[in-house]
Write a protein that holds these residues in place. Structure first.
Motif, PDB file in Angstrom:
ATOM      1  N   ARG A  41       0.807  -1.218   0.000  1.00  0.00           N
ATOM      2  CA  ARG A  41       0.000   0.000   0.000  1.00  0.00           C
ATOM      3  C   ARG A  41       0.843   1.273   0.000  1.00  0.00           C
ATOM      4  O   ARG A  41       0.393   2.328  -0.458  1.00  0.00           O
ATOM      5  CB  ARG A  41      -0.946  -0.011   1.194  1.00  0.00           C
ATOM      6  CG  ARG A  41      -2.050  -1.041   1.067  1.00  0.00           C
ATOM      7  CD  ARG A  41      -2.890  -1.123   2.322  1.00  0.00           C
ATOM      8  NE  ARG A  41      -2.130  -1.708   3.426  1.00  0.00           N
ATOM      9  CZ  ARG A  41      -2.610  -1.894   4.649  1.00  0.00           C
ATOM     10  NH1 ARG A  41      -3.851  -1.502   4.926  1.00  0.00           N
ATOM     11  NH2 ARG A  41      -1.873  -2.441   5.596  1.00  0.00           N
ATOM     12  N   ASP A  42       2.036   1.210   0.564  1.00  0.00           N
ATOM     13  CA  ASP A  42       2.944   2.358   0.572  1.00  0.00           C
ATOM     14  C   ASP A  42       4.357   1.835   0.774  1.00  0.00           C
ATOM     15  O   ASP A  42       4.591   0.622   0.852  1.00  0.00           O
ATOM     16  CB  ASP A  42       2.550   3.361   1.660  1.00  0.00           C
ATOM     17  CG  ASP A  42       2.464   2.716   3.023  1.00  0.00           C
ATOM     18  OD1 ASP A  42       3.513   2.368   3.572  1.00  0.00           O
ATOM     19  OD2 ASP A  42       1.337   2.530   3.530  1.00  0.00           O
ATOM     20  N   CYS A  43       5.327   2.737   0.883  1.00  0.00           N
ATOM     21  CA  CYS A  43       6.725   2.319   0.970  1.00  0.00           C
ATOM     22  C   CYS A  43       7.032   1.546   2.242  1.00  0.00           C
ATOM     23  O   CYS A  43       7.992   0.763   2.268  1.00  0.00           O
ATOM     24  CB  CYS A  43       7.621   3.552   0.882  1.00  0.00           C
ATOM     25  SG  CYS A  43       7.579   4.375  -0.735  1.00  0.00           S
ATOM     26  N   SER A  44       6.257   1.737   3.295  1.00  0.00           N
ATOM     27  CA  SER A  44       6.537   1.016   4.545  1.00  0.00           C
ATOM     28  C   SER A  44       6.356  -0.485   4.383  1.00  0.00           C
ATOM     29  O   SER A  44       6.993  -1.271   5.095  1.00  0.00           O
ATOM     30  CB  SER A  44       5.624   1.530   5.663  1.00  0.00           C
ATOM     31  OG  SER A  44       4.263   1.210   5.388  1.00  0.00           O
ATOM     32  N   ASP A  45       5.520  -0.923   3.441  1.00  0.00           N
ATOM     33  CA  ASP A  45       5.344  -2.354   3.213  1.00  0.00           C
ATOM     34  C   ASP A  45       6.597  -2.980   2.585  1.00  0.00           C
ATOM     35  O   ASP A  45       6.829  -4.178   2.745  1.00  0.00           O
ATOM     36  CB  ASP A  45       4.137  -2.604   2.303  1.00  0.00           C
ATOM     37  CG  ASP A  45       2.818  -2.336   3.013  1.00  0.00           C
ATOM     38  OD1 ASP A  45       2.814  -2.345   4.261  1.00  0.00           O
ATOM     39  OD2 ASP A  45       1.803  -2.106   2.323  1.00  0.00           O
ATOM     40  N   TYR A  46       7.390  -2.190   1.884  1.00  0.00           N
ATOM     41  CA  TYR A  46       8.623  -2.713   1.299  1.00  0.00           C
ATOM     42  C   TYR A  46       9.740  -2.837   2.332  1.00  0.00           C
ATOM     43  O   TYR A  46      10.773  -3.432   2.055  1.00  0.00           O
ATOM     44  CB  TYR A  46       9.098  -1.804   0.161  1.00  0.00           C
ATOM     45  CG  TYR A  46       8.309  -1.963  -1.106  1.00  0.00           C
ATOM     46  CD1 TYR A  46       8.543  -3.028  -1.965  1.00  0.00           C
ATOM     47  CD2 TYR A  46       7.330  -1.039  -1.458  1.00  0.00           C
ATOM     48  CE1 TYR A  46       7.826  -3.166  -3.141  1.00  0.00           C
ATOM     49  CE2 TYR A  46       6.602  -1.170  -2.624  1.00  0.00           C
ATOM     50  CZ  TYR A  46       6.851  -2.231  -3.457  1.00  0.00           C
ATOM     51  OH  TYR A  46       6.131  -2.383  -4.615  1.00  0.00           O
ATOM     52  N   ASN A  47       9.564  -2.298   3.506  1.00  0.00           N
ATOM     53  CA  ASN A  47      10.613  -2.318   4.509  1.00  0.00           C
ATOM     54  C   ASN A  47      10.880  -3.726   5.044  1.00  0.00           C
ATOM     55  O   ASN A  47      11.885  -3.963   5.712  1.00  0.00           O
ATOM     56  CB  ASN A  47      10.253  -1.388   5.668  1.00  0.00           C
ATOM     57  CG  ASN A  47      11.459  -1.017   6.505  1.00  0.00           C
ATOM     58  OD1 ASN A  47      12.476  -0.567   5.972  1.00  0.00           O
ATOM     59  ND2 ASN A  47      11.364  -1.200   7.810  1.00  0.00           N
ATOM     60  N   MET A  48       9.937  -4.683   4.774  1.00  0.00           N
ATOM     61  CA  MET A  48      10.148  -6.063   5.223  1.00  0.00           C
ATOM     62  C   MET A  48      11.189  -6.785   4.385  1.00  0.00           C
ATOM     63  O   MET A  48      11.633  -7.872   4.749  1.00  0.00           O
ATOM     64  CB  MET A  48       8.815  -6.827   5.177  1.00  0.00           C
ATOM     65  CG  MET A  48       7.786  -6.330   6.165  1.00  0.00           C
ATOM     66  SD  MET A  48       6.290  -7.342   6.181  1.00  0.00           S
ATOM     67  CE  MET A  48       5.661  -7.026   4.538  1.00  0.00           C
ATOM     68  N   MET A  49      11.557  -6.238   3.266  1.00  0.00           N
ATOM     69  CA  MET A  49      12.559  -6.866   2.419  1.00  0.00           C
ATOM     70  C   MET A  49      13.943  -6.744   3.059  1.00  0.00           C
ATOM     71  O   MET A  49      14.245  -5.782   3.766  1.00  0.00           O
ATOM     72  CB  MET A  49      12.563  -6.228   1.035  1.00  0.00           C
ATOM     73  CG  MET A  49      11.223  -6.337   0.318  1.00  0.00           C
ATOM     74  SD  MET A  49      11.248  -5.611  -1.321  1.00  0.00           S
ATOM     75  CE  MET A  49      12.341  -6.728  -2.165  1.00  0.00           C
ATOM     76  N   VAL A  50      14.778  -7.730   2.804  1.00  0.00           N
ATOM     77  CA  VAL A  50      16.096  -7.756   3.431  1.00  0.00           C
ATOM     78  C   VAL A  50      16.944  -6.577   2.967  1.00  0.00           C
ATOM     79  O   VAL A  50      17.579  -5.873   3.756  1.00  0.00           O
ATOM     80  CB  VAL A  50      16.808  -9.091   3.117  1.00  0.00           C
ATOM     81  CG1 VAL A  50      18.222  -9.077   3.669  1.00  0.00           C
ATOM     82  CG2 VAL A  50      16.017 -10.251   3.696  1.00  0.00           C
ATOM     83  N   GLU A  51      16.926  -6.327   1.670  1.00  0.00           N
ATOM     84  CA  GLU A  51      17.757  -5.269   1.102  1.00  0.00           C
ATOM     85  C   GLU A  51      16.950  -3.984   0.990  1.00  0.00           C
ATOM     86  O   GLU A  51      15.962  -3.917   0.252  1.00  0.00           O
ATOM     87  CB  GLU A  51      18.264  -5.696  -0.277  1.00  0.00           C
ATOM     88  CG  GLU A  51      19.325  -4.769  -0.843  1.00  0.00           C
ATOM     89  CD  GLU A  51      19.904  -5.291  -2.147  1.00  0.00           C
ATOM     90  OE1 GLU A  51      20.790  -4.634  -2.697  1.00  0.00           O
ATOM     91  OE2 GLU A  51      19.458  -6.361  -2.595  1.00  0.00           O
ATOM     92  N   GLY A  85      13.535   4.504   7.624  1.00  0.00           N
ATOM     93  CA  GLY A  85      13.025   4.093   6.326  1.00  0.00           C
ATOM     94  C   GLY A  85      11.506   3.998   6.285  1.00  0.00           C
ATOM     95  O   GLY A  85      10.790   4.360   7.221  1.00  0.00           O
ATOM     96  N   GLY A  86      11.001   3.479   5.148  1.00  0.00           N
ATOM     97  CA  GLY A  86       9.562   3.326   4.967  1.00  0.00           C
ATOM     98  C   GLY A  86       8.846   4.603   4.600  1.00  0.00           C
ATOM     99  O   GLY A  86       7.612   4.652   4.641  1.00  0.00           O
ATOM    100  N   TRP A  87       9.579   5.662   4.187  1.00  0.00           N
ATOM    101  CA  TRP A  87       8.961   6.955   3.862  1.00  0.00           C
ATOM    102  C   TRP A  87       8.541   6.992   2.396  1.00  0.00           C
ATOM    103  O   TRP A  87       9.282   6.579   1.509  1.00  0.00           O
ATOM    104  CB  TRP A  87       9.942   8.098   4.116  1.00  0.00           C
ATOM    105  CG  TRP A  87      10.315   8.275   5.564  1.00  0.00           C
ATOM    106  CD1 TRP A  87      11.455   7.845   6.166  1.00  0.00           C
ATOM    107  CD2 TRP A  87       9.548   8.941   6.555  1.00  0.00           C
ATOM    108  NE1 TRP A  87      11.452   8.195   7.492  1.00  0.00           N
ATOM    109  CE2 TRP A  87      10.289   8.877   7.758  1.00  0.00           C
ATOM    110  CE3 TRP A  87       8.312   9.586   6.561  1.00  0.00           C
ATOM    111  CZ2 TRP A  87       9.837   9.425   8.950  1.00  0.00           C
ATOM    112  CZ3 TRP A  87       7.852  10.135   7.746  1.00  0.00           C
ATOM    113  CH2 TRP A  87       8.609  10.057   8.925  1.00  0.00           C
ATOM    114  N   THR A  88       7.328   7.494   2.150  1.00  0.00           N
ATOM    115  CA  THR A  88       6.835   7.753   0.801  1.00  0.00           C
ATOM    116  C   THR A  88       6.952   9.247   0.542  1.00  0.00           C
ATOM    117  O   THR A  88       6.288  10.051   1.213  1.00  0.00           O
ATOM    118  CB  THR A  88       5.380   7.299   0.637  1.00  0.00           C
ATOM    119  OG1 THR A  88       5.261   5.913   0.963  1.00  0.00           O
ATOM    120  CG2 THR A  88       4.902   7.525  -0.787  1.00  0.00           C
ATOM    121  N   VAL A  89       7.779   9.629  -0.411  1.00  0.00           N
ATOM    122  CA  VAL A  89       8.035  11.045  -0.686  1.00  0.00           C
ATOM    123  C   VAL A  89       6.918  11.591  -1.566  1.00  0.00           C
ATOM    124  O   VAL A  89       6.603  11.011  -2.621  1.00  0.00           O
ATOM    125  CB  VAL A  89       9.408  11.231  -1.362  1.00  0.00           C
ATOM    126  CG1 VAL A  89       9.684  12.718  -1.607  1.00  0.00           C
ATOM    127  CG2 VAL A  89      10.517  10.614  -0.507  1.00  0.00           C
TER     128      VAL A  89
END
Length: 454
Positions: A225-235, A263-267
């Motif tokens: 839904r936003d960039c914070s969901d990508y924060n679960m990735m290792v890299e 991290g996890g910020w959507t600009v």
């Protein structure tokens, strides 16, 4: 055993009905009825009506054969009705017998009168009645009527008994069918089904015998839904990602800051060199413009979808050309839809740059509509703040902050139409219009879910 005993009871009842129909002999009917009464205590089955019966209504009977309860159809009501009519028939036969005895006595008296015998004083003479007829004749007429009525009743009873017999035969066949449904058959069926299911499971296990590879971390995400969901990735890397805040509104690209402050910020906005003009129309601010890898405005529709999907915090980072960096953080940030003219909701300030969005009661950007040079939604009654300051923003009347102003690379004079934050540390030097205005080198607005945990 219970079903066999029940069938014996039905056979006995059917015999009573057959004898009552085929013969009119009172003695035979009485003996059968007596036999029925004698057999009834030995029959453990009892029928009970489930409700009041009307002519056109269903009236099921219930019979209990533990552990089964069988509900029988309306025709069992005919049995009760048939038995009542048999009783009525018996009473009528008794009355008919009594009438025949009276008729025989009257005939004997008539014979005595015809032979010249004296008439007793308590009997009227043949010519003393008003109609001039003989009492014996009237008795015979009445008897004839009674016999006709009895004949009609007997015909009706015969028809009812025949129908009842047919229904009993049908129900007896159903009961014989029910006898086939016993616990042994049910157990056999269940065991067969279980065996079939077990075979299917064993086949699946044999096909899936190989061990699955162990995945220590998710390699891809479905509809983040936003960039914070990508924060679960290792890299974790900064860059452009696809997000879907609302599946009904589709997917769009955003720039994600995955390194700063957890991290996890959507600009949603960035100014770095002045390569993109922010003097844009309502339609452009609605859709978004610029380059996600450079300067851009994400778009009011996209900002609305992001802030609607989750409770968002806003972080604003500012840097001037002297190298001074400050920030302003708001715990509540929400932008309404276009129908509400992208109204801003912002509160919960903390930071070092000062709360320029709530400067005072005359300059408060909270709950203000978005204004562009071609669409005036501000609180200034004498003109369009967006046109005067050459940008789109949530103007009051007009502003104490405007991060979408013109990008200046050095100090400027005149209308303060550049990037502006009214609580900046050296703002007193710009109080008079003749003084130089200090520009900003970089500006970044980014959002993240309030409950985000790095």
């Amino acid at each position: 055993m219970r079903l066999a005993l029940m069938c014996a009871c039905w056979t006995l009842l059917l015999s009573v009905a057959r004898v009552a129909t085929e013969t009119g002999d009172e003695k035979a009917a009485g003996e059968k009825a007596a036999g029925e009464k004698a057999a009834a205590p030995g029959c453990p089955i009892r029928f009970k009506s489930a409700g009041q019966c009307g002519d056109g209504e269903e009236c099921p009977y219930q019979v209990t054969l533990p552990p089964l309860t069988i509900q029988l159809p309306k025709q069992f009501k005919m049995l009760e009705k048939t038995m009542k009519e048999l009783q009525s028939l018996k009473e009528t036969v008794n009355k008919l017998k009594s009438s025949c005895q009276e008729c025989r006595k009257q005939a004997d008296r008539d014979i005595q009168q015809d032979s010249g015998e004296a008439v007793p004083l308590d009997q009227p003479a043949r010519g003393d009645n008003d109609e001039g007829g003989k009492p014996g004749d009237r008795a015979k007429d009445q008897q004839s009527l009674n016999i006709q009525e009895m004949q009609v009743k007997m015909n009706r009873m015969s028809s009812s008994l025949k129908n009842a017999r047919n229904q009993i035969n049908t129900l007896q066949g159903r009961l014989e069918g029910l006898n086939l449904i016993n616990m042994d058959n049910v157990n056999s069926i269940v065991e067969t089904k279980v065996a079939n299911i077990t075979t299917v499971i064993n086949n699946l296990n044999s096909k899936c015998s190989s061990a699955c590879p162990v995945v220590t971390s998710p390699q891809f995400l479905i509809a983040p839904r936003d960039c914070s969901d990508y924060n679960m990735m290792v890299e974790k890397k900064n860059g452009v990602y696809s997000v879907t805040p609302d599946p009904r509104s589709g997917t769009f690209k955003v720039y994600c800051d995955m390194e700063s402050y957890g991290g996890g910020w959507t600009v949603v906005q960035r100014r770095i060199n002045g390569s993109v003009s922010f003097n844009r129309t309502w339609a452009e601010y609605k859709k978004g413009f610029g380059n996600l890898l450079g300067e851009f405005w994400l778009g009011n529709d996209q900002i609305h979808q992001l802030t609607k999907a989750k409770d968002m915090v806003l972080r604003i980072e500012l840097e001037d050309f002297r190298g001074v960096r400050e920030y302003a953080k708001y715990d509540r940030f929400y932008v309404s839809n276009e129908f509400l003219r992208y109204r801003l909701t912002v509160s919960g300030y903390s930071g070092t740059a000062g709360d320029a969005l709530h400067f005072n009661k005359h300059y408060d950007h909270d709950q203000k509509f978005f204004t562009t040079p071609d669409k005036d939604n501000d609180m200034y009654p004498s003109g369009n703040c967006g046109a005067y300051y050459s940008s789109g923003w949530w103007f009051d009347a007009c502003m104490s902050a405007n991060l979408n102003g013109k990008y200046y690379k050095e100090k400027y004079k005149g209308v303060r139409n550049g990037i502006f934050w009214g609580t900046w540390h050296n703002m007193t030097q710009e109080y008079y219009p003749t003084n130089f205005r200090n520009p900003f080198k970089t500006v970044k607005m980014m959002i993240r879910p309030k409950n985000y945990a790095p």
